[in-house]
Scaffold this motif. Structure first.
Motif, PDB file in Angstrom:
ATOM      1  N   UNK A  39     103.363 115.948   1.650  1.00 52.27           N
ATOM      2  CA  UNK A  39     103.195 114.495   1.558  1.00 52.27           C
ATOM      3  C   UNK A  39     102.602 114.099   0.211  1.00 52.27           C
ATOM      4  N   UNK A  40     102.272 112.829   0.120  1.00 56.32           N
ATOM      5  CA  UNK A  40     101.714 112.306  -1.132  1.00 56.32           C
ATOM      6  C   UNK A  40     100.519 113.149  -1.561  1.00 56.32           C
ATOM      7  N   UNK A  41     100.324 113.284  -2.857  1.00 54.31           N
ATOM      8  CA  UNK A  41      99.215 114.117  -3.309  1.00 54.31           C
ATOM      9  C   UNK A  41      97.894 113.356  -3.263  1.00 54.31           C
ATOM     10  N   UNK A  42      96.860 114.056  -3.648  1.00 58.32           N
ATOM     11  CA  UNK A  42      95.504 113.518  -3.560  1.00 58.32           C
ATOM     12  C   UNK A  42      95.377 112.138  -4.216  1.00 58.32           C
ATOM     13  N   UNK A  43      95.886 112.033  -5.436  1.00 55.17           N
ATOM     14  CA  UNK A  43      95.695 110.785  -6.173  1.00 55.17           C
ATOM     15  C   UNK A  43      96.498 109.641  -5.568  1.00 55.17           C
ATOM     16  N   UNK A  44      97.693 109.991  -5.051  1.00 56.52           N
ATOM     17  CA  UNK A  44      98.495 108.938  -4.419  1.00 56.52           C
ATOM     18  C   UNK A  44      97.791 108.414  -3.157  1.00 56.52           C
ATOM     19  N   UNK A  45      97.258 109.353  -2.354  1.00 59.26           N
ATOM     20  CA  UNK A  45      96.548 108.936  -1.134  1.00 59.26           C
ATOM     21  C   UNK A  45      95.317 108.115  -1.513  1.00 59.26           C
ATOM     22  N   UNK A  46      94.630 108.570  -2.557  1.00 59.97           N
ATOM     23  CA  UNK A  46      93.456 107.854  -3.044  1.00 59.97           C
ATOM     24  C   UNK A  46      93.851 106.423  -3.411  1.00 59.97           C
ATOM     25  N   UNK A  47      94.959 106.307  -4.080  1.00 69.16           N
ATOM     26  CA  UNK A  47      95.418 104.995  -4.529  1.00 69.16           C
ATOM     27  C   UNK A  47      95.813 104.100  -3.344  1.00 69.16           C
ATOM     28  N   UNK A  48      96.578 104.667  -2.390  1.00 75.98           N
ATOM     29  CA  UNK A  48      97.048 103.797  -1.294  1.00 75.98           C
ATOM     30  C   UNK A  48      95.896 103.397  -0.369  1.00 75.98           C
ATOM     31  N   UNK A  49      94.919 104.298  -0.218  1.00 76.02           N
ATOM     32  CA  UNK A  49      93.752 103.936   0.601  1.00 76.02           C
ATOM     33  C   UNK A  49      92.937 102.854  -0.106  1.00 76.02           C
ATOM     34  N   UNK A  50      92.795 103.010  -1.423  1.00 73.23           N
ATOM     35  CA  UNK A  50      92.055 102.023  -2.198  1.00 73.23           C
ATOM     36  C   UNK A  50      92.743 100.668  -2.139  1.00 73.23           C
TER      37      UNK A  50
ATOM     38  N   UNK B  66     109.400 105.167  -3.755  1.00 78.52           N
ATOM     39  CA  UNK B  66     108.820 103.914  -3.277  1.00 78.52           C
ATOM     40  C   UNK B  66     109.886 103.056  -2.598  1.00 78.52           C
ATOM     41  N   UNK B  67     111.079 103.070  -3.209  1.00 76.57           N
ATOM     42  CA  UNK B  67     112.163 102.239  -2.690  1.00 76.57           C
ATOM     43  C   UNK B  67     112.557 102.737  -1.297  1.00 76.57           C
ATOM     44  N   UNK B  68     112.669 104.065  -1.168  1.00 80.37           N
ATOM     45  CA  UNK B  68     113.067 104.638   0.119  1.00 80.37           C
ATOM     46  C   UNK B  68     112.026 104.335   1.194  1.00 80.37           C
ATOM     47  N   UNK B  69     110.757 104.386   0.812  1.00 82.67           N
ATOM     48  CA  UNK B  69     109.694 104.077   1.769  1.00 82.67           C
ATOM     49  C   UNK B  69     109.797 102.631   2.220  1.00 82.67           C
ATOM     50  N   UNK B  70     110.030 101.765   1.249  1.00 81.21           N
ATOM     51  CA  UNK B  70     110.151 100.342   1.591  1.00 81.21           C
ATOM     52  C   UNK B  70     111.345 100.132   2.521  1.00 81.21           C
ATOM     53  N   UNK B  71     112.436 100.802   2.202  1.00 81.79           N
ATOM     54  CA  UNK B  71     113.637 100.633   3.027  1.00 81.79           C
ATOM     55  C   UNK B  71     113.383 101.118   4.451  1.00 81.79           C
ATOM     56  N   UNK B  72     112.634 102.193   4.563  1.00 83.48           N
ATOM     57  CA  UNK B  72     112.311 102.717   5.891  1.00 83.48           C
ATOM     58  C   UNK B  72     111.523 101.660   6.679  1.00 83.48           C
ATOM     59  N   UNK B  73     110.590 101.015   5.980  1.00 84.63           N
ATOM     60  CA  UNK B  73     109.808  99.957   6.642  1.00 84.63           C
ATOM     61  C   UNK B  73     110.721  98.798   7.041  1.00 84.63           C
ATOM     62  N   UNK B  74     111.624  98.402   6.146  1.00 79.72           N
ATOM     63  CA  UNK B  74     112.553  97.304   6.464  1.00 79.72           C
ATOM     64  C   UNK B  74     113.370  97.659   7.693  1.00 79.72           C
ATOM     65  N   UNK B  75     113.835  98.905   7.706  1.00 75.44           N
ATOM     66  CA  UNK B  75     114.703  99.346   8.795  1.00 75.44           C
ATOM     67  C   UNK B  75     113.953  99.255  10.128  1.00 75.44           C
ATOM     68  N   UNK B  76     112.709  99.715  10.098  1.00 77.99           N
ATOM     69  CA  UNK B  76     111.906  99.706  11.335  1.00 77.99           C
ATOM     70  C   UNK B  76     111.591  98.264  11.756  1.00 77.99           C
ATOM     71  N   UNK B  77     111.280  97.429  10.761  1.00 75.55           N
ATOM     72  CA  UNK B  77     110.991  96.017  11.064  1.00 75.55           C
ATOM     73  C   UNK B  77     112.181  95.369  11.739  1.00 75.55           C
TER      74      UNK B  77
ATOM     75  N   UNK C 112     105.130 109.803   5.020  1.00 73.26           N
ATOM     76  CA  UNK C 112     106.478 110.261   4.663  1.00 73.26           C
ATOM     77  C   UNK C 112     106.397 111.349   3.589  1.00 73.26           C
ATOM     78  N   UNK C 113     107.359 112.244   3.583  1.00 69.59           N
ATOM     79  CA  UNK C 113     107.325 113.327   2.599  1.00 69.59           C
ATOM     80  C   UNK C 113     107.323 112.789   1.176  1.00 69.59           C
ATOM     81  N   UNK C 114     106.771 113.584   0.280  1.00 69.96           N
ATOM     82  CA  UNK C 114     106.560 113.075  -1.087  1.00 69.96           C
ATOM     83  C   UNK C 114     107.871 112.829  -1.829  1.00 69.96           C
ATOM     84  N   UNK C 115     108.965 113.459  -1.335  1.00 71.29           N
ATOM     85  CA  UNK C 115     110.254 113.262  -1.998  1.00 71.29           C
ATOM     86  C   UNK C 115     110.744 111.828  -1.850  1.00 71.29           C
ATOM     87  N   UNK C 116     110.177 111.104  -0.909  1.00 68.05           N
ATOM     88  CA  UNK C 116     110.605 109.716  -0.711  1.00 68.05           C
ATOM     89  C   UNK C 116     110.110 108.843  -1.853  1.00 68.05           C
TER      90      UNK C 116
END
Ligand SMILES: Nc1ncnc2c1ncn2[C@@H]1O[C@H](COP(=O)(O)OP(=O)(O)OP(=O)(O)O)[C@@H](O)[C@H]1O
Ligand SMILES: [Mg+2]
Length: 908
Positions: free
Chosen positions: A620-631, A353-364, A347-351
């Motif tokens: 999208x999320x920057x380098x450190x964010x991707x690093x963090x979510x992959x970790x 955390x809450x919006x991302x979670x809501x998107x997941x809830x919506x899809x679920x 998802x674009x970086x403007x999203x």
């Protein structure tokens, strides 16, 4: 006996210190009195029962010379100082090693090892026993180490506490999430593209903003009329800014390097806000068609238009959702972990955390899998969610990323008709609610399921299009070209039967052609399908020949692969030459192309990384964010995979096995003067230590610790290669992913090596610096892990472990300097091969181990001879550890290149 022969005997005795089974006439150690003397005497009397070199003392000579204690006086004359580690009472012609169980602070006295210490042979001071070990007076070696036991218990205890805390935290979050998803029930609708874009894409300058808002309101209106919506979209908006994609593909062709044409001039359209069913016999090329259109594979010919502009779908890979036929996902994660990961990196970086979670809830909620939000996916071995639910998660992974185009490869395979219908309805709703185009490859859908699709593309054998247009008009078209649907047959089955030539064709003159040639079907579509196609596709090139049966065959024959025919006419060798030449040219061009792409790809990723830009169309999320979510994802994987705990015990066991091998069996070289006086045979013993097990121990410790690392390392990337390809094809940047995976292995390396070291020191107490030795074991694990990564990149899964065994053995026994010492490499293997040893971590590890252990014996006068004969430097410990670390970095770099470079097509 001449004095000279006496000397020779004495030197020989020294030589035989390492062979206690040969009992020589030995007198008691002089200078020892009372019970000590009787102890020493009893050990001398029974040398066979002794550990090698335990207390074999050189007899005091009976010369009529006066030789003071602390000196020895050889018969050849002279008086020499007895060096450290040796014992010289009065009147001796040869120094003797200080006995095991004793220490010799100076050469004139030999003191029994006190309680709480131990004394190996030839030492000048007693060594304190570790905590908890049993060390009575006169102990020669330590056999147990309570400190190591405590260390192991502490490590496990800490891990256990961490896991318990983590469990509680996870349960708490899981319960909260479950509740939140349930509450979401009143808003099950998916966001439309316009609503979605409104959340993040409003440009800063107001002019563009106005245009965008206008477009959004227009889009909103079109949502109400999805069929019309596709039309409005066509050819208008710039693909980069457009909310949805309208995709037109023309003359898509794929000819393999062997000359076989798999896709032959396919043309069609995927319209925004609509669903399209792609059908055809097995092997017709359905998967190939979508992969070619999406740019996942390189086509030989053809053009793709996105919203009317000629473009490549590959440029928008982060805007495309591709649901592969297989449910490619991490099976040991929960539904939530999987969806959230997808949302996080796509998802674009403007999203927020809450919006991302809501998107997941919506899809679920939308996919009706909210009740299994905390369930583990599971696999063939571990029961998890059901097959149908897994399919939904598979779709959900793409849906949460809000793609502009959704492609599904056989989403209904393996599902019952009711579930298939539900899934098809879902796809229709997705297209309607979000306004995106949805294309699904399906097999024999039921009439109801088939009705859920707006458009329909039928492929024929050989990758030709037999129909591509509105589903509702397909029957009309086929009837217009002479095919009548039998009453009992479902429409989908009817089209499939037609494509396979099983439905008789009614000719214009009324005759029924039962055995018509299916090769005329694409030509029929080109000629008679004009009215069923959109304007851009009205005039298709007539590459399929004439629809007329007789002439069609001839034309097809003439047109299809003229060169092939020419080649066939030529005989044997020249034909083979031509074929090979053509193949080589194509292969060389393909190779060059892929190398070029690879270099561009690597460079652009590095550049994006350095300039903090995002790869692809979206920000999208920057380098450190991707690093963090992959970790974080790797951490969850590890946490859910219980087997690694058992793996920890195995590292203890490995260390234990090495520890059992190790005892402090070292008998240093003789003093220089003795060597000069001794016979020729004794010279070698003067140069090298009489008994030196440290080289062997070094090989075992370094070999086994690095090998354990390798075996662990092959799973880090190797176990999720396919998942990586899926994510990277959708825009997951490789560098942060790669670094996160390596970083999350570091705690494992620390724990594994600590347990190995603790296991090793359970039964062996190293004389060298213990912290240094642990450091060496750690870098061996590190280089093992990194080498394992590399092995997993280039070898088949089944063979990876075997390759690790081969490499580890080669490193340990050939390129280590163990069997062939470093100065002998040139003599034995020829000039210019030393670099093979320099590239081997074992060569450096062995030297470091040796240096570490021998540091204790630095008081021995001639100890440097032990180093110099092997080209070792006693100051090299830290340097060698850094070199091993550097070699690990080297393998890491090679692994990264392989990760990026191997299987490039699968990463698209
Ligand atoms: N890269 C390739 N190299 C060799 N053959 C290929 C390649 N790609 C596709 N093919 C061949 O092209 C044909 C079409 O394959 P494709 O997977 O597209 O069929 P499909 O219609 O999806 O079949 P199914 O319904 O069984 O999935 C097959 O015969 C396949 O072997
Ligand atoms: Mg397929």
């Amino acid at each position: 006996k001449s004095p000279r022969s006496e000397e020779g005997m004495a030197a020989l005795r020294l030589l035989l210190l390492a062979a206690p089974a040969l009992a020589y006439e030995i007198t008691p150690c002089p200078g020892i009195t009372g019970s000590e003397a009787s102890d020493a005497q009893s050990s001398i009397d029974n040398p066979i029962d002794q550990e090698p070199g335990d207390c074999l003392c050189v007899p005091s000579t009976q010369y009529n010379i006066s030789c003071p204690a602390g000196f020895f006086c050889p018969s050849s004359g002279g008086q020499f100082k007895c060096t450290a580690g040796f014992y010289c009472p009065v009147n001796v012609s040869q120094p003797a090693f200080c006995c095991a169980g004793y220490y010799c602070p100076d050469a004139s006295q030999m003191i029994r090892c006190p309680e709480g210490s131990f004394c190996p042979i030839g030492v000048e001071k007693a060594v304190s026993c570790p905590f908890g070990s049993e060390c009575p007076e006169g102990t020669t070696d330590v056999s147990s180490n309570a400190g190591a036991v405590i260390g192991i218990i502490v490590i496990f205890l800490v891990l256990w506490i961490c896991v318990c805390c983590q469990k509680r935290v996870k349960r708490f979050h899981g319960e909260r999430r479950y509740g939140t998803v349930q509450e979401f029930s009143h808003d099950p609708k998916l966001l439309s593209r316009a609503e979605f874009d409104a959340q993040f894409t409003l440009p800063e300058d107001s002019e563009t903003k106005k245009v965008d808002v206008k477009r959004k309101s227009l889009e909103e209106k079109q949502m109400d009329d999805p069929v019309a919506e596709g039309k409005v979209q066509e050819g208008k908006a710039d693909p980069k800014k457009a909310l949805t994609f309208d995709i037109l593909y023309k003359d898509i062709t794929l000819t393999l390097s062997n000359g076989r044409t798999i896709m032959k001039g396919a043309s069609g359209r995927f319209r925004a806000g609509r669903t399209c069913a792609i059908m055809g016999p097995s092997g017709a090329g359905k998967t190939t068609l979508v992969t070619l259109v999406m740019g996942k594979a390189k086509r030989t010919d053809g053009t793709v238009y996105i919203n009317g502009k000629q473009d490549e779908m590959y440029h928008y890979r982060d805007e495309i959702g591709f649901v592969p036929q297989e449910d490619i996902m991490q099976r040991n994660l929960t539904v939530w972990d999987i969806l959230k990961f997808s949302a996080d990196y796509r998802l674009p970086k403007e999203f927020s955390q809450k919006a991302r979670q809501e998107e997941c809830y919506r899809v679920l909620k939308f996919l009706e899998i909210e009740h299994i939000v905390n369930s583990v996916i599971g696999d063939e071995k571990t029961r998890g969610i059901s097959g149908g639910q897994r399919k939904r998660v598979n779709i959900g992974m793409e849906l949460v990323a809000k793609p502009k185009f959704l492609v599904l490869d056989e989403p209904t395979s393996g599902l019952d008709s009711v579930t298939s219908l539900t899934l098809a309805s879902l796809l229709q709703t997705i297209a309607r609610e979000t306004g995106i185009s949805v294309a699904a490859i399906i097999h024999s859908p039921s009439p109801d399921t088939f009705d859920k699709f707006d458009d329909f593309t039928l492929l024929g054998v050989g990758g030709t299009v037999l129909y591509s247009g509105e589903r509702e008009r397909a029957l009309e078209y086929f009837e217009s070209v002479g095919f009548t649907k039998p009453k009992k047959m479902t429409p989908a089955d009817f089209y499939l039967e037609v494509s396979m030539g099983r439905v008789p064709r009614k000719l214009d003159d009324g005759r029924i052609d039962v055995d018509f040639d299916i090769e005329i079907l694409p030509a029929l579509w080109v000629t008679y399908g004009r009215d069923y196609r959109s304007d851009e596709l009205k005039d298709l090139p007539d590459i399929h020949g004439s629809p007329d049966k007789e002439s069609s065959r001839k034309e097809t024959e003439i047109k299809s692969d003229d060169t092939e025919k020419m080649i066939a006419k030529k005989s044997g060798f020249s034909s083979w030459m031509q074929k090979t030449n053509r193949k080589m040219k194509t292969n060389a061009s393909n190779e060059w192309h892929s190398i070029e792409n690879y270099v561009i790809d690597c460079a652009s990723e590095f550049w994006n990384w350095i300039s903090c830009k995002s790869d692809g169309n979206r920000k999208k999320a920057n380098f450190f964010q991707i690093f963090f979510i992959c970790g974080r994802r790797t951490y969850f994987q590890m946490y859910r995979e219980g087997s690694w705990v058992w793996g920890l015990f195995l590292h203890v066991a490995l260390g234990l096995f090495v520890g059992v091998l190790i005892t402090n069996q070292f008998v240093g070289p003789l003093p220089v003067q003795t060597c000069e006086d001794g016979p020729l045979q004794a010279l070698r013993s003067c140069v090298l230590p009489l008994q030196d097990i440290y080289m062997t121990l070094g090989v075992f410790s370094c070999w086994i610790s690095s090998f354990a690392g390798m075996i662990e390392g092959i799973y880090t990337f190797g176990a999720e290669q396919v998942v990586f390809w899926r994510h990277t094809a959708r825009g997951l940047p490789t560098i942060p992913y790669f670094l996160a995976k390596v970083a999350s292995d570091v705690p494992k390396m620390l724990i594994n090596s600590a347990l190995f070291f603790a296991g090793m020191t359970l039964v062996y107490f190293p004389l060298g610096d213990r912290a240094d030795l642990y450091g060496l074991i750690l870098v061996n694990y590190w280089v093992g892990y990194t080498f394992g990564y590399f092995v997993s990149m280039i070898f088949e899964p089944r063979l990876r472990s075997l390759w690790c065994v081969i490499f580890a053995m080669a490193y340990a026994f050939i390129f280590s300097g163990f069997t062939t010492t470093l100065p002998n490499i040139e003599d034995q293997y020829g000039k210019g091969l030393e670099w093979l040893w320099d590239m081997s971590y074992m060569r450096w590890g062995l030297e470091a181990f040796y240096v570490n252990q021998m540091a204790f014996y630095e008081f021995l006068e001639n100890i440097n001879s032990a180093f110099s004969t092997r080209n070792y430097n006693p100051d090299n410990f830290a340097k060698n550890c850094w070199i091993i670390f550097g070699l690990g970095l080297f393998w890491l770099f090679i692994t990264f290149l392989c990760l990026k470079g191997c299987n490039r097509t699968k990463q698209k």
